[in-house]
Every structure is written in C-alpha cells, then in structure tokens.
Design an enzyme around this catalytic site. Sequence first.
Site, short mmCIF file in Angstrom:
data_model
loop_
_atom_site.label_atom_id
_atom_site.label_comp_id
_atom_site.label_asym_id
_atom_site.label_seq_id
_atom_site.Cartn_x
_atom_site.Cartn_y
_atom_site.Cartn_z
N ASP A 265 0.86 -1.17 0.00
CA ASP A 265 0.00 0.00 0.00
C ASP A 265 0.91 1.24 0.00
OD1 ASP A 265 -3.21 0.54 1.62
OD2 ASP A 265 -2.12 1.72 0.13
N TRP A 266 0.27 2.39 -0.17
CA TRP A 266 1.02 3.64 -0.34
C TRP A 266 1.96 3.88 0.85
CZ3 TRP A 266 -0.19 7.95 -3.89
CH2 TRP A 266 0.57 9.08 -3.63
#
Length: 718
Positions: A265-266
């Site tokens: 994820d980011w």
Amino acid sequence: MNKEVDINELLKELSLSEKIGQLQQLASQFYIKDSEGELTGPLKDLGISEEKIWVSGSVLGVKDAEEARRIQDKYLDKSSTKIPLLFMADIIHGYRTIFPIPLAIGCTWNLDNAVLCGQVSAKEAALSGVHVTFSPMVDLVRDPRWGRVMESTGEDTYLNSVFGKAFVEGYQGDLSSNYNIASCVKHFAAYGAVEAGREYNTVDLSDRQLKEYYLPSYKASIDEGAKMVMTSFNTIHGVPASGSKYLMQDILRDNFQFDGVVISDWGAVGELQVHGVAADDEEVAEKAISAGVDVEMMTSCYINNLENLVKEGRVQEELIDEAVLRILQLKKDLGLFSDPYRGMDGDKAKQMFMCNEHKEAVRKVARESIVLLKNDNVLPLSKDKKIAVIGPKGDSTDLLGGWSWQGRKEKITTLKENLINEIGNNLISYAKGCDVNGHDESGFEEAVNVAKEADVVILALGESSEMSGEGGSRAYIGLPGVQERLAEEILRLNKPTVVLLFSGRPLEITNLSKKAPAIIEAWFPGTEGGSAITEVLYGDFNPSGRLTTSFPYATGQIPVYYNSYNTGRPKTANTAETRYVSQFIDIPNEPLYPFGYGLSYTQFQYKDFTLSSDKMTKDDKITASVTVKNIGDRKGTETVQFYIRDLVGSTVRPVKELKGFKRIELEPQEESKVEFVITEEMLRYYNIDCELVSEPGDFHAMVGCNSADTYTKKFTLL
Ligand code: GLC
C-alpha cells in the site's frame, strides 16, 4: 495479439538497476508535473533521482487517457529498457459513472451487481488508460467506526468471499479484451480489524480468527484469478504486513499458491521503519523484499538501497529476479509489449462516461442497494401528496461517497430535483434546515414552517463523503452536527415522515428510530442515486436491500456482529433478569438492526422448512428446503438466508454462520420452494489444531429473512 516476448530472456538483458526500477511505483505527478491524477497518500519528497524516475516500472493515479499516453510516450522515449509502464488506479465502485459504494452493493445480496460494477468500471477505466485497479477490497469489517467499512461488503466472511470473486470476474473476465483490467485484491491482511476502528491502527488477532474469518475472502478472490495482492498498513502477529514472511510466504505463496504480483500500500514499505521493525531505509528494503513485496508504492527504499544490498550479499539477486519476472508477466498478460497503449482511447471513453447503458446499470444497482429499515404505514408515498424535503442531503450532489475521484458531482441530479421531475414542482417544497456538520440551528424555524405546509416530510440526513473512506474513522457514529436535533423538531409535528439516510457506514440512530415512523438507508448511492431513491419512495421499485453490516444499538456496543460466540453465560429469555450473564446493564446485546435485515413493501411467509434427513456421513448431503410465499399485494424480492450452527466443536463455534442465500422475486400470493444443500465441506472450520476440518456431532440448520429471525432444524454429522 501479444508480441511473443520471452520475459526470461528480457530479464537477462536488464542491468540490476533496471530490474530494481521495475519494482518502483510512483504517482503520475512524478512524470507530469501538472498531473491532476488521484493522490491517495502523502506526496513527500522521496529522494528519488530524475534518472530513476525513468526506470520505474509502474504509475498510479493517472488522470485520463491523454495523460497516460503522454507519460507512456515520454517514458518509452527516455527509458533505457523500453519496457512499457503499467498504469494502476483506485477504481473502487465505478470510474466516471459511479455505482453505489461497495457496502451498498453488498446490501443488494446480488452478485451479478458486483460483476456489472466490475465490467462497467473496467470498460471506462481501460479506455482511460488504466491497466490495473486496486480493487476489490475484501477486508472483513466488524467495526463501523472505521471509515473504510464503506469500501467493504460487510461483516460476513462468506458474503465477502463470494462478492470478492464476483468483482474480480467483472474487472478481469479472461483479460482477453481491452475492456478488461487486472484486479488487485486488498488489503492483505485483516486491515478491517484495526483496534477501535481507528485508521491505520494496530491489528492483533489470534491465528484462528485470522484464518477463520479474515483470510478466506482474499483467497476466494485469488482463486478467481486476481492478478495482484496489496499488502496492508497494519501489523499481523506483531509484524507489519509489508514485512511479514508469515503473510506473504507461508500464507500467500505457499498456502494460497498465489503467483502474481504483490504490491505494497502507499508508503507501507517505508513505514516499516516508522512501525519500528527496521532501523533505516536499507533495512526496510532488505526486510520487505525478503518478506515478498514485489512493488514498492510511493516510497523509495528499494530503488535507493537494493543495489548495494545485493552487492553486499545481504539480498540475493534471485529474489529481485523473481519479483521482476512477476511484473513482466503481468505486463505480458495485459499485452503491453505489443501495445503499450492497450486500447486507451480518450474520445471513446468520453462516449462511455454516463452513457444511458451505464447510467441504467448504476441506477439498477442503487435501487437494489437501498434498505428499508422501518415503515409504519408511511411508505410508499402517493404522488398526489405535497412533499417537504428537509435536511442537508435533500438537495445535495454529495451522493458518490469515498473513492469516487473520477466521478463528477456536477452531473448528479439531487433527490429534490428527482422528486420534482417525478411529481412536479408545485408539490415539492424544500428547506435545508442545517448543514451536514456544525452547530448552526438557525435554519430550523424555516424547516419547521416548510414542513408544516406539507402532507409528508422526507428528512434527508446523513454524512458527507469525507466522513468515511480512508482516513475517515469516527468515534461518534451518530448523525453529525445538529441533524438529529433538526429531526426532533420536525418529528414533533407528527406528520408522516421518512428519515432518509445517506452514509458510508451504519449510524447510531437508536433514539431517532424510536420517533421516526419510516427509515431508509440509502448509503452513498452513486451517480443515479437520486432517481433510484425516488423510485423506492413511490413504490415504483419495492426495496429489497438487506444489511450486510449490523447497525449498533450504541457505539459502546461495537464490535457487534451476528456470528459471535455463545459465551459461558449467554443472555437468553430465561436469564434476562439475572445480573451475572454476558450483557450490558444499560442496553440490549442485540444490534438495533441485525445482519441480513431489511423490510419490503410486501410481506413474506416462511413455511414447510424441512431437511431431507436428520443425519449425514461426510460423503452425504442433506437438502434443506423451505417454502416462501408473498402474502402481500405487491411484487417483491426476498433474500432467503441459510445459516448453520455447529453445536459442539473442539473450539467454541459461532451461534450461526451464513452458508448460503437466494434472492427470489415473487408476485403477490406466489410461493416458491427454496433449497440449500448441506455438504461436509460447508461444516469445516479451524479446529483446536488450526486444521480446516469438520467434526462429527450435532448441528442446527436455519433459514430466515435475516440473521435474527430464523427457523431451526437439527441434524447430525456422523
Ligand atoms: C491508499 C489506500 C489503498 C489504495 C492505495 C493507492 O492509501 O490504502 O486502498 O489502493 O493507497 O491509492
């Protein structure tokens, strides 16, 4: 067709630096300074050189086909490898034509709607240059304080599993068409179990809970062919998911046999240091690549450290080669080597956006997602009555909900506009009364006066889109601001009143539910939500939505979910008066509205519930059948739900678990026999040794219209 590319040969031609570049994903802003692409996390300076930007392997958040083409052109011109970029984005419930939020889609209990959402989204997204969507999100959620409950399909493992499969089928098909896109199942794993529903918070589950309740939906999506998995921000067993060999090697690769790409994820790779399991970016890179993250999203630990780590012998180059091959395989599966533009066509995309076919698709799903929670003879409305639309959502275009960044509010018709369109301006009055949030009650007087002049009042209340979704946890999940006070003032008039809720989560509405004669949950219903709701209000569509997430009686009751354990002192009718049972002394144990609940404008009668046998061996099957009759005066759709309880296990077992459901549409007085087949596989669970097995013993089979209202028959597994 795909130009025959031997990705193993291609890999041999790459330098170590070029290989590592394929493991980097950057936002579109790194390629086009003025990009208006979606930003879904902190865009801090990554300390990444201009040169390394042009060896990175994928981009997220690209704005449209024109921007994607510009970036791909520029990249292929400047890149030393000439390996096309992969474009990814969050297409969660529609691209430009926006569907209801996934929680609402779940409440349709109609898997075709998830397929339809995937197909329509993929078509609009693919034409706009997207190759991979970061969807479906299949996290199990038992805590509606967590804002991302809106992205899920709710609190049930089985339902989330079948919906996850359906979304993957819709997005990907067989990837043979340029109208398909690859799906990325997320967030691996168990992000929905964050403590207190607080965003990005700790997750700490037993291995049994993890395997029994949280992992099956990811596996179901992977079994359907999802091409990518995204690691979550949270810890599992004390290790952040992006550094967890247990999650990515033992479970994902070995147990699930997943051979696709794993993306973080980011910023989740870089956050290993913030979590405190790595001392610096170098150790972060070593841990994440060893654990199994292929693509690092929006931090730069790999691209800035892996080359040295390989040269120092701390990371095997084979690990990097395996990751790069998975990425090259995905690019090959998507045909990018023969067509880096893969059918992106901005003009064609614009023809698709909000076309009649797509608008009808989102309207259909919106109709079916609406849940009728209460109706004391107020609904459906008749079209000759004067309607007062009161409340901050009554003339609002904020109907798309979170994760609708490509949607266009200006294209939305509001509830008020749809009502006027339906019955004419002269029968509709409106007063906002108050804002969604805030303390200003100065609009109340006008609202009360407008309501006084009407035959019926529609109180359009709820949240703003920003109050759920990522970063949208709320500790108090009642109606925001002074909306409940406005409702009290209006309800004091004792007029026929419908409370119409727009929200990204179940709200705490217990007090309101005692006073409001009718309540509808419309969620964030998407581009055509206003017209779908109008059809329900006037009975042109008979509401058929059923909750996939419990409405808590109070926030203090959370987590409240239907498939809980019995405890050693359950509160029952016989023990309700004693103190020393599992209970709250100030509220009931039951939610306000339970999983599976929803009303109709007609009534359904259940009868003749039978089992074909009261015992079965592991090789047998039992058929449970029930007859359902529409005893009302209008056509309606019922979702017949099938639950099972294992009465004695080597570990405690839930009081019931959803094992099947069937939607049936019945004309007035029509009846239908509905059957569910009980198999031994259906009875398996993670036993005392955490093995997925069934155990001989007695079971209850239950059918009903919701999880709290069922008929029961006993059977034995021999
Ligand atoms: C966000 C979200 C994730 C999304 C990703 C890329 O932080 O957690 O669901 O897909 O970043 O936008």
